[in-house]
Design an enzyme around this catalytic site. Structure first.
Site, PDB file in Angstrom:
ATOM      1  N   LYS A  19      33.478  66.242 -40.748  1.00  9.95           N
ATOM      2  CA  LYS A  19      34.688  67.065 -40.541  1.00  9.95           C
ATOM      3  C   LYS A  19      34.439  68.484 -41.034  1.00  9.95           C
ATOM      4  O   LYS A  19      34.677  69.452 -40.316  1.00  9.95           O
ATOM      5  CB  LYS A  19      35.860  66.461 -41.297  1.00  9.95           C
ATOM      6  CG  LYS A  19      37.041  67.417 -41.494  1.00  9.95           C
ATOM      7  CD  LYS A  19      38.206  66.828 -42.234  1.00  9.95           C
ATOM      8  CE  LYS A  19      38.050  66.822 -43.727  1.00  9.95           C
ATOM      9  NZ  LYS A  19      38.432  68.100 -44.383  1.00  9.95           N
ATOM     10  N   ASN A  20      33.961  68.624 -42.269  1.00 10.26           N
ATOM     11  CA  ASN A  20      33.867  69.958 -42.870  1.00 10.26           C
ATOM     12  C   ASN A  20      32.788  70.804 -42.216  1.00 10.26           C
ATOM     13  O   ASN A  20      32.931  72.027 -42.100  1.00 10.26           O
ATOM     14  CB  ASN A  20      33.679  69.844 -44.377  1.00 10.26           C
ATOM     15  CG  ASN A  20      34.946  69.323 -45.037  1.00 10.26           C
ATOM     16  OD1 ASN A  20      36.013  69.291 -44.420  1.00 10.26           O
ATOM     17  ND2 ASN A  20      34.833  68.879 -46.274  1.00 10.26           N
TER      18      ASN A  20
ATOM     19  N   ARG B  74      44.327  76.980 -54.502  1.00  7.49           N
ATOM     20  CA  ARG B  74      43.384  77.327 -53.433  1.00  7.49           C
ATOM     21  C   ARG B  74      43.395  78.843 -53.111  1.00  7.49           C
ATOM     22  O   ARG B  74      43.754  79.269 -52.022  1.00  7.49           O
ATOM     23  CB  ARG B  74      43.670  76.523 -52.166  1.00  7.49           C
ATOM     24  CG  ARG B  74      43.843  75.028 -52.355  1.00  7.49           C
ATOM     25  CD  ARG B  74      42.609  74.303 -52.812  1.00  7.49           C
ATOM     26  NE  ARG B  74      41.532  74.275 -51.852  1.00  7.49           N
ATOM     27  CZ  ARG B  74      41.431  73.397 -50.852  1.00  7.49           C
ATOM     28  NH1 ARG B  74      42.386  72.520 -50.680  1.00  7.49           N
ATOM     29  NH2 ARG B  74      40.398  73.427 -50.022  1.00  7.49           N
TER      30      ARG B  74
ATOM     31  N   ASP C 215      35.168  65.563 -53.561  1.00  8.22           N
ATOM     32  CA  ASP C 215      35.746  64.790 -52.458  1.00  8.22           C
ATOM     33  C   ASP C 215      35.462  63.300 -52.572  1.00  8.22           C
ATOM     34  O   ASP C 215      35.993  62.510 -51.789  1.00  8.22           O
ATOM     35  CB  ASP C 215      35.219  65.300 -51.116  1.00  8.22           C
ATOM     36  CG  ASP C 215      35.761  66.675 -50.793  1.00  8.22           C
ATOM     37  OD1 ASP C 215      35.275  67.298 -49.830  1.00  8.22           O
ATOM     38  OD2 ASP C 215      36.642  67.144 -51.531  1.00  8.22           O
TER      39      ASP C 215
ATOM     40  N   ARG D  13      43.531  62.827 -41.151  1.00  6.73           N
ATOM     41  CA  ARG D  13      43.001  64.195 -41.160  1.00  6.73           C
ATOM     42  C   ARG D  13      41.481  64.172 -41.300  1.00  6.73           C
ATOM     43  O   ARG D  13      40.798  65.069 -40.829  1.00  6.73           O
ATOM     44  CB  ARG D  13      43.578  64.979 -42.348  1.00  6.73           C
ATOM     45  CG  ARG D  13      45.046  65.234 -42.266  1.00  6.73           C
ATOM     46  CD  ARG D  13      45.474  66.250 -43.307  1.00  6.73           C
ATOM     47  NE  ARG D  13      44.669  67.465 -43.183  1.00  6.73           N
ATOM     48  CZ  ARG D  13      44.826  68.525 -43.983  1.00  6.73           C
ATOM     49  NH1 ARG D  13      45.696  68.496 -44.961  1.00  6.73           N
ATOM     50  NH2 ARG D  13      44.089  69.606 -43.816  1.00  6.73           N
TER      51      ARG D  13
ATOM     52  N   CYS E 255      47.851  73.874 -51.657  1.00  3.60           N
ATOM     53  CA  CYS E 255      48.016  72.547 -51.058  1.00  3.60           C
ATOM     54  C   CYS E 255      48.201  71.559 -52.205  1.00  3.60           C
ATOM     55  O   CYS E 255      48.265  71.938 -53.372  1.00  3.60           O
ATOM     56  CB  CYS E 255      46.804  72.179 -50.206  1.00  3.60           C
ATOM     57  SG  CYS E 255      45.361  71.785 -51.192  1.00  3.60           S
TER      58      CYS E 255
HETATM   59  C1  EPZ Z   1      35.703  72.922 -49.145  1.00  2.00           C
HETATM   60  O1  EPZ Z   1      36.944  73.529 -49.445  1.00  2.00           O
HETATM   61  C2  EPZ Z   1      36.048  71.606 -48.468  1.00  2.00           C
HETATM   62  N1  EPZ Z   1      36.843  71.837 -47.258  1.00  2.00           N
HETATM   63  C3  EPZ Z   1      36.852  70.720 -49.430  1.00  2.00           C
HETATM   64  O2  EPZ Z   1      37.051  69.469 -48.777  1.00  2.00           O
HETATM   65  C4  EPZ Z   1      36.031  70.500 -50.703  1.00  2.00           C
HETATM   66  O3  EPZ Z   1      36.802  69.743 -51.619  1.00  2.00           O
HETATM   67  C5  EPZ Z   1      35.671  71.857 -51.323  1.00  2.00           C
HETATM   68  O4  EPZ Z   1      34.960  72.656 -50.356  1.00  2.00           O
HETATM   69  C6  EPZ Z   1      34.794  71.709 -52.552  1.00  2.00           C
HETATM   70  O5  EPZ Z   1      33.612  71.031 -52.217  1.00  2.00           O
HETATM   71  C7  EPZ Z   1      36.232  72.297 -46.139  1.00  2.00           C
HETATM   72  O6  EPZ Z   1      35.043  72.569 -46.110  1.00  2.00           O
HETATM   73  C8  EPZ Z   1      37.112  72.465 -44.939  1.00  2.00           C
HETATM   74  P1  EPZ Z   1      36.062  75.892 -52.498  1.00  2.00           P
HETATM   75  P2  EPZ Z   1      36.949  75.076 -49.981  1.00  2.00           P
HETATM   76  O7  EPZ Z   1      36.367  77.265 -52.025  1.00  2.00           O
HETATM   77  O8  EPZ Z   1      35.790  75.798 -49.485  1.00  2.00           O
HETATM   78  C9  EPZ Z   1      38.319  78.013 -56.048  1.00  2.00           C
HETATM   79  C10 EPZ Z   1      38.244  67.614 -48.014  1.00  2.00           C
HETATM   80  O9  EPZ Z   1      38.819  66.702 -48.624  1.00  2.00           O
HETATM   81  N2  EPZ Z   1      38.368  79.222 -55.202  1.00  2.00           N
HETATM   82  O10 EPZ Z   1      34.634  75.488 -52.632  1.00  2.00           O
HETATM   83  O11 EPZ Z   1      38.312  75.621 -49.722  1.00  2.00           O
HETATM   84  C11 EPZ Z   1      39.168  76.871 -55.535  1.00  2.00           C
HETATM   85  O12 EPZ Z   1      40.504  77.013 -55.958  1.00  2.00           O
HETATM   86  C12 EPZ Z   1      38.388  69.040 -48.494  1.00  2.00           C
HETATM   87  O13 EPZ Z   1      37.505  67.448 -47.007  1.00  2.00           O
HETATM   88  C13 EPZ Z   1      38.836  80.403 -55.750  1.00  2.00           C
HETATM   89  O14 EPZ Z   1      39.240  80.459 -56.912  1.00  2.00           O
HETATM   90  O15 EPZ Z   1      36.790  74.852 -51.547  1.00  2.00           O
HETATM   91  C14 EPZ Z   1      38.506  75.654 -56.132  1.00  2.00           C
HETATM   92  O16 EPZ Z   1      38.984  75.489 -57.458  1.00  2.00           O
HETATM   93  C15 EPZ Z   1      39.334  69.160 -49.676  1.00  2.00           C
HETATM   94  N3  EPZ Z   1      38.866  81.524 -54.960  1.00  2.00           N
HETATM   95  C16 EPZ Z   1      37.023  76.046 -56.177  1.00  2.00           C
HETATM   96  O17 EPZ Z   1      36.988  77.469 -56.011  1.00  2.00           O
HETATM   97  C17 EPZ Z   1      38.420  81.508 -53.654  1.00  2.00           C
HETATM   98  O18 EPZ Z   1      38.442  82.571 -53.004  1.00  2.00           O
HETATM   99  C18 EPZ Z   1      36.177  75.422 -55.081  1.00  2.00           C
HETATM  100  O19 EPZ Z   1      36.850  75.651 -53.860  1.00  2.00           O
HETATM  101  C19 EPZ Z   1      37.949  80.294 -53.127  1.00  2.00           C
HETATM  102  C20 EPZ Z   1      37.923  79.165 -53.912  1.00  2.00           C
END
Ligand code: EPZ
Length: 418
Positions: free
Chosen positions: A22-23, A122, A306, A398, A117
């Site tokens: 998916k991702n 996020r 995840d 999803r 969310c």
């Molecule tokens: C990706 O989300 C995945 N989704 C998530 O999978 C996964 O949990 C996550 O990476 C971590 O591995 C997709 O790829 C569509 P991050 P992403 O930015 O990229 C903080 C699932 O269940 N952050 O790596 O949005 C954030 O709050 C989903 O399939 C900032 O602070 O996650 C988090 O604490 C859920 N500022 C941490 O970084 C930013 O600008 C990691 O988030 C961006 C992120």
């Protein structure tokens, strides 16, 4: 409102092939906007999130259609309206990744802020930091991110933390920029590597993906390609947890097992006996016993957030006491109260969940709250005595294609009601 009913206690056995990631697919669908011409993606999972991304690409004016059961074609040449509206972006946060490609290709984009969310706030500050480093003018206007440029220029981005979609968004923005871009403290997830590989095959110059320093040299144009999306590593880990929770013997195929190493290590720590080959892995419970684990979620190559709920569901019936610490998201323990309803002995202390193993869980009506929490509840239900009804099953749809069919193929007593 659909729900899934599981009659627990059946030992799962057999072989199952995972769907496409998916991702990975979500990021690659955004990348297709960068190409002049058509991009074909194969092994794309049929999921609500994928349909939501298709709707968004069409709203932008792209041609985005299914061309087979799990094959789609996308052509961004006809984009006339680089604006991603709130009602589409809020449905699926990964939509925010159209920002980089739209800005790179068309010089402007308006994308609604995704907002928080269930699992956390996020923020998107790192995405915006990266785009500004490439010379984009970015402003927030009543919940909409408006980005414009007369032409992006390569720059140096030092991410303050590991962000998967942030790394992907800025990488996609940089491939058509003039000059060199360096991404420092980049995310190392397999989905970042797969995106870099596809962009390179489209004609981009991307080096170092998989490490924390990625270098991109801008090119003038990208062409559409065909690509087979890799197997979903999180679905694979989920299915292995399901088999182990029932003390079964399950083999998962269709994945690159090197993308799953930290999960496989943790399952071995829990007492699983694994037989691992490059694209398949078999998991059995050595000696019939599962034992306690210490797990801390972390960016790749650490233990994936995840997989946190699914591992917790597994160790609820392990011997001893486990500690599972969530360090990536701030609110990712919503499965805990539901597992407690099933008889799990879990206590929370800040970011750590202390799980004392119990001999059996008991079936109960439970509520799904987010995608991976609901997967964890399914794992627990399969191991529980009696019937469990998982409500709000749209969360599962999803991220898991036909999960009940896959589990039924392994012997589970599971059905969907609605
Ligand atoms: C990706 O989300 C995945 N989704 C998530 O999978 C996964 O949990 C996550 O990476 C971590 O591995 C997709 O790829 C569509 P991050 P992403 O930015 O990229 C903080 C699932 O269940 N952050 O790596 O949005 C954030 O709050 C989903 O399939 C900032 O602070 O996650 C988090 O604490 C859920 N500022 C941490 O970084 C930013 O600008 C990691 O988030 C961006 C992120």
């Amino acid at each position: 409102m659909d729900r899934i009913v599981v009659r627990g206690g059946t030992r799962l056995a057999g072989e199952v092939t995972v769907s496409g990631s998916k991702n990975s697919a979500l990021a690659l669908m955004c990348a297709a906007l960068l190409a002049e011409g058509e991009t074909r993606l194969r092994n794309v999972p049929r999921l609500r999130d994928i349909e939501a991304m298709l709707d968004l690409l069409r709203a932008l004016g792209a041609r985005a259609e299914w061309a087979g059961d799990h094959e789609m074609c996308i052509d961004g040449s006809s984009i006339s309206n680089p604006e991603a509206p709130y009602e589409l972006v809020r449905k699926m946060r990964a939509s925010f990744m159209v920002l980089g490609p739209l800005l790179a290709r068309f010089g402007s984009a308006r994308v609604s802020e995704p907002g928080g969310c269930a699992i956390g706030v996020r923020p998107i500050d790192q995405h915006l930091k990266g785009l500004r480093a490439l010379g984009a003018k970015v402003r927030l206007d009543h919940g909409v991110v408006e980005a414009t440029t007369s032409g992006l220029c390569g720059g140096r981005v030092v991410f303050d933390l590991n962000t998967v979609n942030g790394t992907q968004n800025v990488m996609m923005a940089s491939v058509l920029a003039s000059g060199e871009t360096v991404l420092e403290n980049a995310a190392r997830e397999p989905e970042v590597v797969e995106l870099a590989d596809v962009l390179s095959r489209m004609g981009a110059d991307v080096r170092g993906a998989g490490g924390d320093r990625i270098t991109i040299r801008g090119v003038s144009a990208l062409r559409g390609i065909e690509h087979q999306v890799s197997g979903d590593r999180i679905e694979a880990g989920t299915l292995l947890c399901a088999g182990l929770a029932t003390r079964g013997d399950v083999t998962v195929t269709g994945i690159d097992t090197s993308s799953l190493e930290s999960t496989l290590d943790k399952l071995q720590e829990a007492g699983a006996t694994l037989t691992t080959e490059p694209s398949r892995v078999r998991a059995e419970v050595g000696g019939g016993r599962l034992c306690e684990v210490q797990a801390v979620t972390a960016p790749f190559p650490g233990f994936p957030t995840d997989m946190q709920a699914q591992l917790m569901a597994l160790v609820c019936t392990a011997e001893g006491s486990s500690v599972i610490t969530e360090r990536v998201f701030e609110n990712r323990f919503m499965h805990v109260p539901e597992l407690q309803r099933m008889g799990a002995d879990i206590s929370l202390a800040g970011r750590a969940a202390h799980v004392r193993g119990v001999p059996r869980l008991g079936g109960a009506p439970v509520m799904a709250t987010d995608l991976r929490a609901s997967a964890g509840l399914i794992v627990a239900a399969l191991a529980a005595e009696g019937d469990t009804t998982v409500n709000r099953v749209y969360h599962i749809d999803r991220g898991y294609e036909r999960i009940e069919e896959k589990l039924r193929g392994l012997g589970a007593e599971i059905r969907r009601e609605g």
